[in-house]
Design a protein around this motif. Structure first.
Motif, PDB file in Angstrom:
ATOM      1  N   ILE A   1       0.844  -1.198   0.000  1.00 35.29           N
ATOM      2  CA  ILE A   1       0.000   0.000   0.000  1.00 35.29           C
ATOM      3  C   ILE A   1       0.879   1.246   0.000  1.00 35.29           C
ATOM      4  CG2 ILE A   1      -1.749   1.311   1.269  1.00 35.29           C
ATOM      5  CD1 ILE A   1      -2.810  -1.267  -0.031  1.00 35.29           C
ATOM      6  N   LYS A   2       1.951   1.214   0.761  1.00 30.93           N
ATOM      7  CA  LYS A   2       2.874   2.357   0.806  1.00 30.93           C
ATOM      8  C   LYS A   2       3.451   2.624  -0.568  1.00 30.93           C
ATOM      9  CE  LYS A   2       5.659   5.409   2.711  1.00 30.93           C
ATOM     10  NZ  LYS A   2       6.856   5.067   3.406  1.00 30.93           N
ATOM     11  N   ALA A   3       3.788   1.569  -1.310  1.00 28.81           N
ATOM     12  CA  ALA A   3       4.319   1.738  -2.665  1.00 28.81           C
ATOM     13  C   ALA A   3       3.284   2.416  -3.567  1.00 28.81           C
ATOM     14  CB  ALA A   3       4.736   0.388  -3.240  1.00 28.81           C
ATOM     15  N   MET A   4       2.024   2.058  -3.408  1.00 30.19           N
ATOM     16  CA  MET A   4       0.959   2.700  -4.189  1.00 30.19           C
ATOM     17  C   MET A   4       0.820   4.174  -3.813  1.00 30.19           C
ATOM     18  SD  MET A   4      -1.972  -0.183  -4.140  1.00 30.19           S
ATOM     19  CE  MET A   4      -2.453  -0.771  -5.735  1.00 30.19           C
ATOM     20  N   ILE A   5       0.923   4.489  -2.536  1.00 27.67           N
ATOM     21  CA  ILE A   5       0.825   5.880  -2.085  1.00 27.67           C
ATOM     22  C   ILE A   5       1.975   6.706  -2.654  1.00 27.67           C
ATOM     23  CG2 ILE A   5       0.993   7.382  -0.043  1.00 27.67           C
ATOM     24  CD1 ILE A   5      -0.597   5.192   1.476  1.00 27.67           C
ATOM     25  N   VAL A   6       3.173   6.148  -2.635  1.00 27.11           N
ATOM     26  CA  VAL A   6       4.337   6.853  -3.195  1.00 27.11           C
ATOM     27  C   VAL A   6       4.150   7.067  -4.695  1.00 27.11           C
ATOM     28  CG1 VAL A   6       6.817   6.633  -3.670  1.00 27.11           C
ATOM     29  CG2 VAL A   6       5.927   6.085  -1.395  1.00 27.11           C
ATOM     30  N   LYS A   7       3.604   6.069  -5.388  1.00 25.82           N
ATOM     31  CA  LYS A   7       3.337   6.193  -6.827  1.00 25.82           C
ATOM     32  C   LYS A   7       2.327   7.307  -7.097  1.00 25.82           C
ATOM     33  CE  LYS A   7       1.240   3.632 -10.625  1.00 25.82           C
ATOM     34  NZ  LYS A   7       0.495   2.434 -10.969  1.00 25.82           N
ATOM     35  N   ILE A   8       1.244   7.342  -6.318  1.00 22.76           N
ATOM     36  CA  ILE A   8       0.229   8.385  -6.468  1.00 22.76           C
ATOM     37  C   ILE A   8       0.849   9.760  -6.193  1.00 22.76           C
ATOM     38  CG2 ILE A   8      -1.892   9.340  -5.462  1.00 22.76           C
ATOM     39  CD1 ILE A   8      -2.775   6.386  -5.002  1.00 22.76           C
ATOM     40  N   ASP A   9       1.685   9.846  -5.165  1.00 22.53           N
ATOM     41  CA  ASP A   9       2.338  11.104  -4.819  1.00 22.53           C
ATOM     42  C   ASP A   9       3.217  11.595  -5.976  1.00 22.53           C
ATOM     43  OD1 ASP A   9       3.016  13.168  -2.812  1.00 22.53           O
ATOM     44  OD2 ASP A   9       5.016  12.266  -2.907  1.00 22.53           O
ATOM     45  N   LYS A  10       3.965  10.693  -6.585  1.00 26.01           N
ATOM     46  CA  LYS A  10       4.822  11.066  -7.727  1.00 26.01           C
ATOM     47  C   LYS A  10       3.989  11.519  -8.917  1.00 26.01           C
ATOM     48  CE  LYS A  10       8.790   8.190  -6.643  1.00 26.01           C
ATOM     49  NZ  LYS A  10       9.591   7.011  -7.020  1.00 26.01           N
ATOM     50  N   GLN A  11       2.859  10.857  -9.164  1.00 25.95           N
ATOM     51  CA  GLN A  11       1.994  11.221 -10.283  1.00 25.95           C
ATOM     52  C   GLN A  11       1.355  12.601 -10.092  1.00 25.95           C
ATOM     53  OE1 GLN A  11      -0.742   7.931 -10.273  1.00 25.95           O
ATOM     54  NE2 GLN A  11       0.532   6.686 -11.635  1.00 25.95           N
ATOM     55  N   HIS A  12       1.252  13.059  -8.858  1.00 29.00           N
ATOM     56  CA  HIS A  12       0.611  14.341  -8.549  1.00 29.00           C
ATOM     57  C   HIS A  12       1.626  15.365  -8.036  1.00 29.00           C
ATOM     58  CE1 HIS A  12      -2.889  11.677  -8.742  1.00 29.00           C
ATOM     59  NE2 HIS A  12      -3.550  12.771  -9.085  1.00 29.00           N
TER      60      HIS A  12
END
Length: 73
Positions: free
Chosen positions: A16-27
């Motif tokens: 889940i943390k990896a997904m959050i980091v991915k979302i953060d990078k995309q935004h």
């Protein structure tokens, strides 16, 4: 002069943390204030609800629901 940013400490598993980091990078890094370790991060409190919605969408798109096994019987 330093500026304070209100944040929320979150704890989650590594996937889940990896997904959050991915979302953060995309935004453009609009969500994470501090990436603490593999399970913890400090998230901007005013963006927390938006991050939750984006994470729900990402999980829905990524995780397949199990098929109904009652049809095969």
């Amino acid at each position: 002069m330093p500026r304070a940013v209100a944040g929320i400490l979150i704890e989650c598993d590594e996937s889940i943390k990896a997904m959050i980091v991915k979302i953060d990078k995309q935004h453009n890094h609009d969500f994470i204030i501090e990436n603490i370790d593999d399970k913890h991060a400090l998230i901007k409190s005013d963006r927390h609800d938006e991050l939750k919605e984006l994470l729900k969408k990402e999980l829905k798109d990524t995780v397949k629901e199990p098929e109904d096994s009652s049809e095969s019987e």
